[in-house]
Write a protein that holds these residues in place. Structure first.
Motif, PDB file in Angstrom:
ATOM      1  N   VAL A   1      13.116 -49.444   4.805  1.00 15.02           N
ATOM      2  CA  VAL A   1      13.389 -48.645   4.014  1.00 15.02           C
ATOM      3  C   VAL A   1      13.723 -49.761   2.635  1.00 15.02           C
ATOM      4  O   VAL A   1      13.293 -49.692   1.324  1.00 15.02           O
ATOM      5  CB  VAL A   1      14.185 -47.939   3.060  1.00 15.02           C
ATOM      6  CG1 VAL A   1      14.516 -47.041   2.989  1.00 15.02           C
ATOM      7  CG2 VAL A   1      14.220 -46.957   4.457  1.00 15.02           C
ATOM      8  N   ILE A   2      14.026 -50.668   2.594  1.00 21.74           N
ATOM      9  CA  ILE A   2      14.792 -52.206   2.346  1.00 21.74           C
ATOM     10  C   ILE A   2      12.980 -53.048   2.156  1.00 21.74           C
ATOM     11  O   ILE A   2      13.086 -53.101   0.789  1.00 21.74           O
ATOM     12  CB  ILE A   2      15.867 -53.117   2.476  1.00 21.74           C
ATOM     13  CG1 ILE A   2      17.073 -52.074   2.910  1.00 21.74           C
ATOM     14  CG2 ILE A   2      16.262 -54.469   2.567  1.00 21.74           C
ATOM     15  CD1 ILE A   2      18.004 -53.066   3.650  1.00 21.74           C
ATOM     16  N   ARG A   3      12.427 -53.205   3.091  1.00 19.95           N
ATOM     17  CA  ARG A   3      11.436 -53.939   2.479  1.00 19.95           C
ATOM     18  C   ARG A   3      10.495 -53.039   1.370  1.00 19.95           C
ATOM     19  O   ARG A   3       9.995 -53.207   0.753  1.00 19.95           O
ATOM     20  CB  ARG A   3      10.465 -53.693   3.755  1.00 19.95           C
ATOM     21  CG  ARG A   3       9.481 -54.692   3.614  1.00 19.95           C
ATOM     22  CD  ARG A   3       8.510 -54.963   4.805  1.00 19.95           C
ATOM     23  NE  ARG A   3       8.313 -54.058   5.193  1.00 19.95           N
ATOM     24  CZ  ARG A   3       8.935 -53.692   6.996  1.00 19.95           C
ATOM     25  NH1 ARG A   3      10.489 -54.233   7.247  1.00 19.95           N
ATOM     26  NH2 ARG A   3       8.699 -52.534   8.011  1.00 19.95           N
TER      27      ARG A   3
ATOM     28  N   LYS B   1      22.281 -52.312  -1.050  1.00 24.06           N
ATOM     29  CA  LYS B   1      23.183 -51.304  -2.044  1.00 24.06           C
ATOM     30  C   LYS B   1      22.222 -50.548  -3.673  1.00 24.06           C
ATOM     31  O   LYS B   1      22.171 -50.071  -3.185  1.00 24.06           O
ATOM     32  CB  LYS B   1      24.180 -52.077  -2.773  1.00 24.06           C
ATOM     33  CG  LYS B   1      25.034 -51.061  -3.520  1.00 24.06           C
ATOM     34  CD  LYS B   1      26.251 -51.779  -3.936  1.00 24.06           C
ATOM     35  CE  LYS B   1      27.283 -51.639  -2.790  1.00 24.06           C
ATOM     36  NZ  LYS B   1      29.146 -52.469  -3.046  1.00 24.06           N
ATOM     37  N   GLU B   2      21.651 -51.825  -3.735  1.00 25.32           N
ATOM     38  CA  GLU B   2      20.536 -51.228  -5.047  1.00 25.32           C
ATOM     39  C   GLU B   2      19.764 -50.510  -4.345  1.00 25.32           C
ATOM     40  O   GLU B   2      18.935 -49.482  -5.082  1.00 25.32           O
ATOM     41  CB  GLU B   2      20.026 -52.443  -5.391  1.00 25.32           C
ATOM     42  CG  GLU B   2      18.451 -51.994  -7.082  1.00 25.32           C
ATOM     43  CD  GLU B   2      18.990 -51.459  -8.006  1.00 25.32           C
ATOM     44  OE1 GLU B   2      20.263 -51.591  -8.144  1.00 25.32           O
ATOM     45  OE2 GLU B   2      18.772 -50.899  -8.518  1.00 25.32           O
ATOM     46  N   VAL B   3      18.998 -50.511  -3.178  1.00 23.36           N
ATOM     47  CA  VAL B   3      18.276 -49.559  -2.424  1.00 23.36           C
ATOM     48  C   VAL B   3      18.491 -48.381  -2.109  1.00 23.36           C
ATOM     49  O   VAL B   3      17.512 -47.059  -2.284  1.00 23.36           O
ATOM     50  CB  VAL B   3      17.602 -50.720  -1.369  1.00 23.36           C
ATOM     51  CG1 VAL B   3      16.632 -49.023  -0.198  1.00 23.36           C
ATOM     52  CG2 VAL B   3      16.480 -51.635  -1.564  1.00 23.36           C
ATOM     53  N   HIS B   4      19.337 -48.023  -1.328  1.00 25.23           N
ATOM     54  CA  HIS B   4      20.884 -47.001  -1.522  1.00 25.23           C
ATOM     55  C   HIS B   4      20.744 -45.939  -2.723  1.00 25.23           C
ATOM     56  O   HIS B   4      20.279 -45.337  -2.785  1.00 25.23           O
ATOM     57  CB  HIS B   4      21.990 -47.239  -0.789  1.00 25.23           C
ATOM     58  CG  HIS B   4      22.809 -46.174  -0.215  1.00 25.23           C
ATOM     59  ND1 HIS B   4      22.473 -45.100   0.862  1.00 25.23           N
ATOM     60  CD2 HIS B   4      24.059 -45.687  -1.598  1.00 25.23           C
ATOM     61  CE1 HIS B   4      23.745 -44.142   1.039  1.00 25.23           C
ATOM     62  NE2 HIS B   4      24.216 -44.524  -0.603  1.00 25.23           N
ATOM     63  N   GLN B   5      21.413 -46.686  -4.109  1.00 21.71           N
ATOM     64  CA  GLN B   5      21.288 -45.959  -5.038  1.00 21.71           C
ATOM     65  C   GLN B   5      19.445 -45.506  -5.545  1.00 21.71           C
ATOM     66  O   GLN B   5      19.926 -44.120  -5.678  1.00 21.71           O
ATOM     67  CB  GLN B   5      21.820 -46.802  -6.130  1.00 21.71           C
ATOM     68  CG  GLN B   5      22.945 -47.627  -5.972  1.00 21.71           C
ATOM     69  CD  GLN B   5      24.156 -46.810  -5.598  1.00 21.71           C
ATOM     70  OE1 GLN B   5      23.765 -45.388  -6.494  1.00 21.71           O
ATOM     71  NE2 GLN B   5      25.250 -46.309  -4.730  1.00 21.71           N
ATOM     72  N   ARG B   6      18.533 -46.569  -5.479  1.00 24.97           N
ATOM     73  CA  ARG B   6      17.344 -45.902  -5.673  1.00 24.97           C
ATOM     74  C   ARG B   6      16.971 -44.784  -4.785  1.00 24.97           C
ATOM     75  O   ARG B   6      15.830 -43.828  -5.096  1.00 24.97           O
ATOM     76  CB  ARG B   6      16.253 -47.022  -5.587  1.00 24.97           C
ATOM     77  CG  ARG B   6      16.706 -48.113  -6.616  1.00 24.97           C
ATOM     78  CD  ARG B   6      16.344 -47.913  -7.095  1.00 24.97           C
ATOM     79  NE  ARG B   6      16.324 -49.879  -8.106  1.00 24.97           N
ATOM     80  CZ  ARG B   6      15.540 -50.193  -9.624  1.00 24.97           C
ATOM     81  NH1 ARG B   6      14.368 -48.919 -10.005  1.00 24.97           N
ATOM     82  NH2 ARG B   6      15.435 -51.175 -10.253  1.00 24.97           N
ATOM     83  N   LEU B   7      17.113 -45.329  -3.386  1.00 28.36           N
ATOM     84  CA  LEU B   7      16.769 -43.867  -2.174  1.00 28.36           C
ATOM     85  C   LEU B   7      17.825 -42.429  -3.016  1.00 28.36           C
ATOM     86  O   LEU B   7      16.575 -41.199  -2.618  1.00 28.36           O
ATOM     87  CB  LEU B   7      17.079 -44.556  -1.235  1.00 28.36           C
ATOM     88  CG  LEU B   7      16.747 -43.619   0.243  1.00 28.36           C
ATOM     89  CD1 LEU B   7      14.867 -43.260   0.344  1.00 28.36           C
ATOM     90  CD2 LEU B   7      17.581 -44.228   1.055  1.00 28.36           C
ATOM     91  N   LYS B   8      18.474 -42.220  -2.495  1.00 30.20           N
ATOM     92  CA  LYS B   8      19.188 -41.076  -3.545  1.00 30.20           C
ATOM     93  C   LYS B   8      18.677 -40.125  -4.660  1.00 30.20           C
ATOM     94  O   LYS B   8      18.173 -39.627  -4.641  1.00 30.20           O
ATOM     95  CB  LYS B   8      20.572 -41.345  -3.988  1.00 30.20           C
ATOM     96  CG  LYS B   8      21.690 -41.771  -2.318  1.00 30.20           C
ATOM     97  CD  LYS B   8      23.193 -41.321  -3.067  1.00 30.20           C
ATOM     98  CE  LYS B   8      23.838 -42.377  -3.792  1.00 30.20           C
ATOM     99  NZ  LYS B   8      25.500 -42.312  -3.873  1.00 30.20           N
TER     100      LYS B   8
END
Length: 330
Positions: A133-135, A150-157
């Motif tokens: 997911v990060i990639r 952390k940025e990826v987590h925010q975007r994924l949500k």
DNA sequence: CATGCGTGGTC
DNA sequence: TGACCAAGCAT
């Protein structure tokens, strides 16, 4: 809509993996997720098959001893996973909690796995951020951050759908594994070709930013092949925590970064953060009482890490040729 | 938050 | 052959 396009792709291209059953099986999801931590699908498949054959349900593995679990886990690596798996099964015994929060506190279940189980097994709206997911999202948004989790987590949500959350979680990882691969991504087959920022920048492979790793040191040891007349080998159990915790081994000298010039390396092995070179040394009597005799026929009853299998294989081979040449001489 | 923790495949 | 990589967690 991101999720709709992704799910459409998933419906067409998803693989049939043994833990993806028609009716969601939380035990299968949990077991596979633990096995898949830092481990490839191809490696996991045969292990998963043997586990569910031996322990078809959570309550079955909950009854198993740690040693039994370690025997089935041998060769898969990261043995703390097996210890945590065993402890987790005993804690639960019957059923899994369904919320990300309750799953998170169980042994061996961290932020990623909690979200993965909540979404995949129970269809909860949870953001599971793993390496795939990060990639994928680092590329999709062309994130230049050195630590983008952390940025990826925010975007994924913000991308999570209200329906088919589990499929969405699996789909994003599947896209990362099959299309948005670390090397040689198949951008022409990607449903997000037109909206991917990294593709537009023509440097997809440069995301996510990779930080340089320090060179791994080499440690040296002498491993003792202690063989009885009947062929039994002297083995002992390692301490229950730390490197290869709870696994069996042949006695060795301390693993240190100083090479003994005279000795010849017989076995090489690479661990997560160092290389090991082992010299073999033959004995016929154990150094102390800490251990037991094991016949080669009974090796399968004991949990041996790959490095020890290599050492034993080399040791017995050498021992045999020494014996044979001795036999020839007399 | 950085470090310790396995192994097999790939290029 | 060797460096890099693969569905992270615990401390």
């Amino acid at each position: 809509m991101f999720s709709e396009k992704l799910l459409k792709w998933y419906d067409l291209f998803k693989r049939n993996l043994p833990w993806r059953t028609e009716r969601k099986n939380p035990y299968f999801v949990w077991l596979s997720e633990i096995m898949l931590q830092q481990t490839t699908v191809a490696t996991v498949i045969p292990y998963f098959g043997r586990f569910i054959l031996k322990w078809p349900e959570l309550k079955d593995i909950a009854k198993a001893s740690l040693d039994e679990v370690l025997v089935e886990w041998q060769g898969l690596g990261y043995y703390s996973r097996a210890r945590n798996l065993h402890q987790c099964a005993q804690l639960l015994a019957n059923a899994f909690p369904q919320s990300e929060e309750e799953l998170r506190i169980l042994p061996g279940i961290g932020p990623y796995t909690a979200a993965a189980i909540a979404s995949i097994a129970f269809d909860k709206k949870a953001a599971a951020v793993d390496g795939n997911v990060i990639r994928v999202l680092s590329r999709y948004y062309a994130l230049q951050l050195p630590m983008p989790r952390k940025e990826v987590h925010q975007r994924l949500k913000k991308l999570l759908p209200n329906k088919r959350c589990g499929d969405f979680t699996e789909a994003l990882m599947e896209l990362g594994a099959l299309v948005c691969r670390p090397k040689i991504p198949l951008c022409e087959e990607c449903p997000f070709l037109e909206t991917c920022k990294a593709y537009k920048l023509k440097n997809v492979e440069s995301f996510p930013l990779k930080h340089l790793k320090e060179k791994m040191p080499t440690r040296y040891t002498t491993a003792f092949i202690i063989c009885r007349q009947d062929g039994a080998l002297w083995l002992r159990k390692r301490p229950s925590k730390g490197l290869l915790g709870g696994m069996m081994e042949v006695p060795t000298t301390p693993w240190i970064e100083v090479k003994n010039a005279k000795q010849k390396t017989c076995v090489k092995h690479t661990f997560t953060h160092f290389h090991l070179e082992a010299t073999l040394c033959y004995r016929d009597k154990p150094p102390d009482r800490d251990g037991l005799w094991v016949h080669p026929h009974d090796f399968k009853k004991y949990a041996l890490p790959t490095v020890m299998k290599k050492i034993i294989k080399a040791g017995l081979k050498e021992f045999e040729s020494v014996q044979n040449s001795f036999d020839d001489a007399v």
